[in-house]
Write an enzyme that holds these catalytic residues in place. Structure first.
Site, PDB file in Angstrom:
ATOM      1  N   SER A  12      -4.448 -10.981  37.447  1.00  0.00           N
ATOM      2  CA  SER A  12      -3.134 -10.105  37.614  1.00  0.00           C
ATOM      3  C   SER A  12      -2.032 -10.232  36.239  1.00  0.00           C
ATOM      4  O   SER A  12      -1.013 -10.685  36.318  1.00  0.00           O
ATOM      5  CB  SER A  12      -2.483  -9.907  39.078  1.00  0.00           C
ATOM      6  OG  SER A  12      -2.423 -11.206  39.369  1.00  0.00           O
ATOM      7  N   ASN A  49       5.808  36.740  11.482  1.00  0.00           N
ATOM      8  CA  ASN A  49       6.315  36.342  10.004  1.00  0.00           C
ATOM      9  C   ASN A  49       5.152  36.469   9.165  1.00  0.00           C
ATOM     10  O   ASN A  49       4.275  37.057   9.009  1.00  0.00           O
ATOM     11  CB  ASN A  49       6.278  34.762  10.303  1.00  0.00           C
ATOM     12  CG  ASN A  49       7.735  34.784   8.714  1.00  0.00           C
ATOM     13  OD1 ASN A  49       8.905  34.682   8.676  1.00  0.00           O
ATOM     14  ND2 ASN A  49       7.787  32.756   8.857  1.00  0.00           N
ATOM     15  N   LEU A  76      -4.221 -17.301  34.291  1.00  0.00           N
ATOM     16  CA  LEU A  76      -5.594 -16.804  33.314  1.00  0.00           C
ATOM     17  C   LEU A  76      -7.254 -17.107  33.920  1.00  0.00           C
ATOM     18  O   LEU A  76      -6.676 -18.380  35.261  1.00  0.00           O
ATOM     19  CB  LEU A  76      -5.147 -18.071  31.716  1.00  0.00           C
ATOM     20  CG  LEU A  76      -4.567 -17.409  30.870  1.00  0.00           C
ATOM     21  CD1 LEU A  76      -4.833 -18.160  29.338  1.00  0.00           C
ATOM     22  CD2 LEU A  76      -4.484 -15.749  30.129  1.00  0.00           C
TER      23      LEU A  76
END
EC number: 2.7.7.4
Lengths: 328, 628
Positions: free
Chosen positions: B541, B165, B468
């Site tokens: 986890s 182009n 926790l």
């Protein structure tokens, strides 16, 4: 009866072998024609909805796109009936013929029809004359649609929007995710690859599905022609009583229409390119009284389809705003 | 009420016949913001006379204050759809555009060259037969040109048109064009494109778009639109092997049972014997049903309903093929994935995989390497980030039917979906199935889990504590273990202390390491339970995904998720190991609850409120609730 060329139409009385010959000669030379491809793509999308969602519903607005959608849905599930209801959001200002046509279609094809009108809007007499088009549309269409979807706990709503209609629609997904308040987030759309659609939802979320996304207006018309799909006669030219207001021809469909002092309906040959609420839908002067004539006229015309809908001309990006608010 | 159909005059009929019989070409455009991609598409729409009067009027109004061509229009405005994009002046998503000529209908996917290029290009390319690769004649072949071409080859786009182009800005210079084309051809040679054409154009001025430009007399090729109208791209999918994925079971009444779907490839005919991929059972096609009447045969691309001659167990997701030409049917394969989410991909994490009409849980089992999309260099990696491409092995929870992507895109391309947010995270193309999975059958011993469990007089299970740090997990687990031992049962505790110091001492605390940590612990817990033990796993986890993974690894072993729900303030006040203090001081990074999130379980089997009751009471409660 139609005479002349009948592009790839399968009719009930033609033998299967003859139908096959027509299809096969094309597919071996290259592939399906573009209308056959579009039809198959749409059917697959409709089946995906039926297989993946618990409570789908199909929007039925009685216009030509809805009529194509209805036809495609009948094909998709044949010989079963359409396995979900059709929902019409009735503002009570539709053309009278639309309602008659709707009921005739439901009777003929045996689908479940749900018609919903915003009860508060109805009680408060919301109308396009006193409340303006945008307020009327918001209450009687956008809010009414949300009410109906919430009431039915629908997890998928099928619509007849096309990507060629308007710029913001060009980026709409085929399966378009909506959050729990029905809003569309254009920056957070799921990528859609191949024909694999992610139909997963969390509780409260829903999906808007657009099976004819890749169709253009011309595709819709040529498909209607080749399949012989029934449409309301409002689409073709006839003498109708109209008044002209700021360059737009409005049909006086019932006695609720408020004529200005000195204004009187004139009989003119007109037709409609889109159907909706009669006081908000502009007619065009036309003599096209048959489907081929309409298609020819459309090809020659130099204005786009949505121009007749008054809601789009407010501002740049107005459709996008409406969609973020939950408009279809 | 139907429309009266006129006695059509022949011209209209012929014209309509032509409209319905057109073929369809889907292509995409790629190039960067400055290459004039949107301008080119706008030009195609304008030159195809698809811009209507009202659109033109609003376009001229909007073109105010922008760079415009000779027509006084900024063509890119036609294709940049969203308000945000218009304001920023860039395209940020895939937009679909439509135009048609007398020969063909075109669907154009306009994909951005700026942000999120890989994701959006892969999306646009997945449904395209051909790609226009734009190059700014002033700049030549750039890194991004190579990147785009690589993604095209990854998704399997076989036909490329190199659009050079802005040739007007180089004075329509032949040598410039030749140099760019030669460089690109050399680079693209290994990418396996079937056709590659190069055309010098000016999208702004319309050179070589519809017709040959007088300003490039040296160019002897075909202009862009005529080229797109005539190129033959349709792979004859009817020649491929039959693949019929069952999408929907069509059962209007007791007398009719059909299988609806779209023929993905090949041809199916009445009388054909077909094989069901999952059960390997045969059946014969009795009818091919459509609303327009029964067919004798259906070909690739047609949506039909098949009726078989016998009662066979088939449901959505099954695939039908001819005997001797069956798809692969396995639960392991190698694939290339394009990652499309901010959240990286980690080996070991569980996703939902959708391939055709099949949806199964799946895990990336091995990340072989990542491919740099700019240099094509392959490097080792532990995760896959947004817009990256990696080669991986994937295991699915149950076998699925598939083909290599190179032989069939519709049965070899898949997406990966997040199991919690349901977002589409990535897309993949299957390279080959791993037969290992099929051949590896677990040796069946006479002494099995039941026998071992009976010897111990207990039913083995995994009790997975999550919560926790300082919530009381270990205290409760310890008390429970004592109680069970007193009962004469065999239990064992797996916790951070006895695993982190041994088996997992090579793992740090990054997200990838945490995923691996949990995976290993879950595998060990499974082996122990298989040996007949009651396994008490006490791990913070924090992520739902990993806990889900642990549950999946456990398979048919009884798995109990116990959430020790103790408020952060309580845990922090207890701070048994002084860890919260150190985390608050910034000495420990990625500490759960402080600078790393904890995702509370959405469906735990039991919740123990550690802030309200003492560990002794809680372990009694748990002991009473569990059944041994």
């Amino acid at each position: 009866m139609r005479r002349g060329l009948k592009p790839y139409q399968h009719t009930a009385n033609s033998s299967a072998a003859a139908v096959w010959d027509g299809v096969y000669s094309r597919v071996t030379s290259a592939s399906l024609t573009h209308l056959q491809s579009l039809e198959a793509e749409s059917i697959a999308i409709l089946r995906e909805v039926a297989a993946s969602f618990e409570r789908p519903v199909m929007m039925y607005s009685i216009g030509k796109d809805s009529s194509v959608l209805l036809h495609l849905a009948r094909k998709a599930f044949f010989p079963s009936k359409i396995p979900f209801p059709l929902l019409h959001v009735n503002t009570t200002w539709k053309f009278r013929e639309m309602i008659a046509f709707r009921d005739a279609m439901a009777e003929k094809h045996g689908f479940d029809l749900i018609s919903h009108t915003n009860p508060e809007g109805l009680a408060n007499g919301i109308n396009p004359f006193d409340h303006g088009s945008s307020r009327f549309t918001d209450i009687m269409k956008t809010q009414a649609l949300r009410q109906a979807l919430d009431a039915g706990r629908y997890d998928a709503a099928i619509g007849g929007a096309r990507r060629d209609e308007e710029k913001s629609r060009a980026k709409e997904r085929i399966f378009s995710h909506r959050n729990a308040s029905h809003a569309w987030d254009p920056k957070n759309q799921r990528p859609e690859l191949w024909r694999v659609f992610n139909t997963r939802l969390n509780p409260g979320e829903s999906m808007r599905v657009f099976p004819i996304s890749n169709w253009t207006e011309l595709d819709v018309w040529t498909y209607i022609y080749s399949e012989g799909i029934e449409l309301p006669t409002l689409y073709y030219a006839k003498e109708r009583p109209v008044v002209e207001r700021s360059g737009t021809l409005i049909m006086v469909d019932d006695e609720r229409f408020r004529l200005e002092p000195g204004e009187a309906p004139q009989q003119e040959m007109v037709r409609f390119r889109t159907l909706g609420d009669y006081p908000l839908t502009g007619a065009i002067r036309s003599s096209a009284a048959t489907l081929p004539e309409i298609i020819m006229e459309m090809q020659a015309s130099r204005t786009s389809e949505r121009e007749g809908r008054l809601i789009d001309s407010d501002s740049v990006g107005s459709m996008e705003k409406k969609k973020q608010e939950g408009y279809f | 009420m139907s429309l009266p159909l006129a006695t059509p005059d022949t011209d209209i009929s012929l014209w309509l016949a032509q409209q319905t019989d057109k073929s369809l070409l889907r292509f995409l455009t790629c190039g960067s913001v400055d290459d004039g991609k949107s301008t080119l598409i706008g030009r195609l729409l304008y030159d195809s006379q698809l811009i209507l009067d009202d659109q033109l009027a609003s376009l001229k109004k909007e073109s105010h204050n922008r760079t415009v061509g000779e027509e006084g229009i900024d063509f890119s405005l036609l294709v940049d759809g969203l308000t945000a994009e218009r304001e920023q002046g860039i395209t940020i998503d895939v937009a679909y555009r439509f135009f048609s000529t007398d020969q063909r209908k075109f669907i154009v996917a306009d994909t951005p060259g700026h942000e999120q290029y890989t994701r959006n290009m892969a999306t646009g390319a997945s449904n395209a037969d051909l790609a226009l690769v734009l190059i700014d004649a002033r700049k030549g072949v750039l890194t991004q040109t190579r990147r785009h071409s690589f993604i095209l080859s990854l998704i399997g786009v076989k036909h490329v048109v190199l659009v050079v182009n802005k040739i007007d800005l180089m004075g329509y210079d032949e040598a410039t064009f030749d140099r760019i084309v030669a460089e690109y051809r050399a680079f693209a040679a290994p990418l396996g494109f079937k056709t590659l054409a190069a055309i010098p154009v000016s999208a702004l001025r319309g050179d070589n778009i519809l017709a040959k430009s007088d300003r490039t007399p040296w160019f002897d090729g075909t202009p862009l639109v005529p080229y797109l109208e005539t190129i033959e791209v349709a792979e004859d999918r009817t020649l491929g092997k039959l693949r019929f994925p069952v999408q929907w079971v069509n059962r209007p009444n007791l007398d009719f049972r059909g299988f609806s779907g779209t023929v993905a490839s090949g041809i199916v005919a009445v009388g054909d014997e077909v094989l069901i991929a999952s059960s390997r059972k045969p059946a014969v096609v009795k009818r091919i049903v459509t609303m327009d009447g029964d067919l004798q045969r259906a070909v690739a691309g047609q949506a039909v309903t098949l009726v078989l001659d016998r009662e066979v167990d088939i449901s959505r997701g099954d695939m039908l093929s001819h005997a001797g030409e069956t798809p692969e049917f396995s639960n392991q394969f190698q694939a290339r994935v394009v990652w499309m989410s901010e959240e990286p991909a980690f080996p070991g994490r569980s996703y939902l995989l959708k391939l055709g009409t099949q949806l199964v849980p799946a895990t990336i089992t091995d990340l072989k390497f990542r491919t740099n999309v700019n240099t094509l260099e392959q490097t080792a990696a532990t995760k896959v980030d947004l817009n990256e491409v990696a080669t991986v092995t994937i295991a699915t929870d149950k076998p699925i039917a598939f083909d290599a992507y190179a032989s069939n895109a519709l049965t070899g391309g898949f997406i990966l979906v997040d199991r919690i947010t349901n977002a589409t995270l990535g897309a993949g193309t299957i390279e080959f199935g791993l037969r290992r999975a099929q051949n590896l059958t677990y040796q069946s011993f006479d002494v099995n889990r039941e026998v071992r469990a009976q010897m111990k007089g207990q039913s083995p299970k995994i009790v997975w504590f999550t919560g926790l740090s300082g919530s009381g997990k270990s205290s409760i687990a310890n008390l429970l273990e004592k109680r069970l031992t007193a009962d004469g049962r065999h239990a064992y505790i797996l916790d951070g202390d006895n695993v982190r110091h041994g088996l997992n001492r090579d793992l740090g605390f990054t997200e990838a390491a945490r995923v691996e940590n949990i995976r290993r612990v879950a595998e060990v817990a499974k082996l122990m339970a298989d040996a007949g033990l009651i396994v008490l796993v006490s791990f913070i986890s924090p992520f739902e995904n990993e806990r889900r993974l642990a549950r999946e690894i456990a398979g048919d072993i009884d798995f109990v998720e116990v959430y020790v729900d103790t408020p952060l303030e309580v845990c922090e006040a207890r701070d048994p190991k002084g860890l919260y203090k150190r985390a608050r001081a910034g000495e420990i990074k990625n500490f759960t609850g402080i600078d790393s999130p904890f995702e509370p379980p959405s469906t735990p089997d039991l919740v123990l409120h550690g802030g309200e009751e003492e560990p002794v009471e809680l372990s009694d409660k748990l002991h009473g609730w569990l059944k041994f």
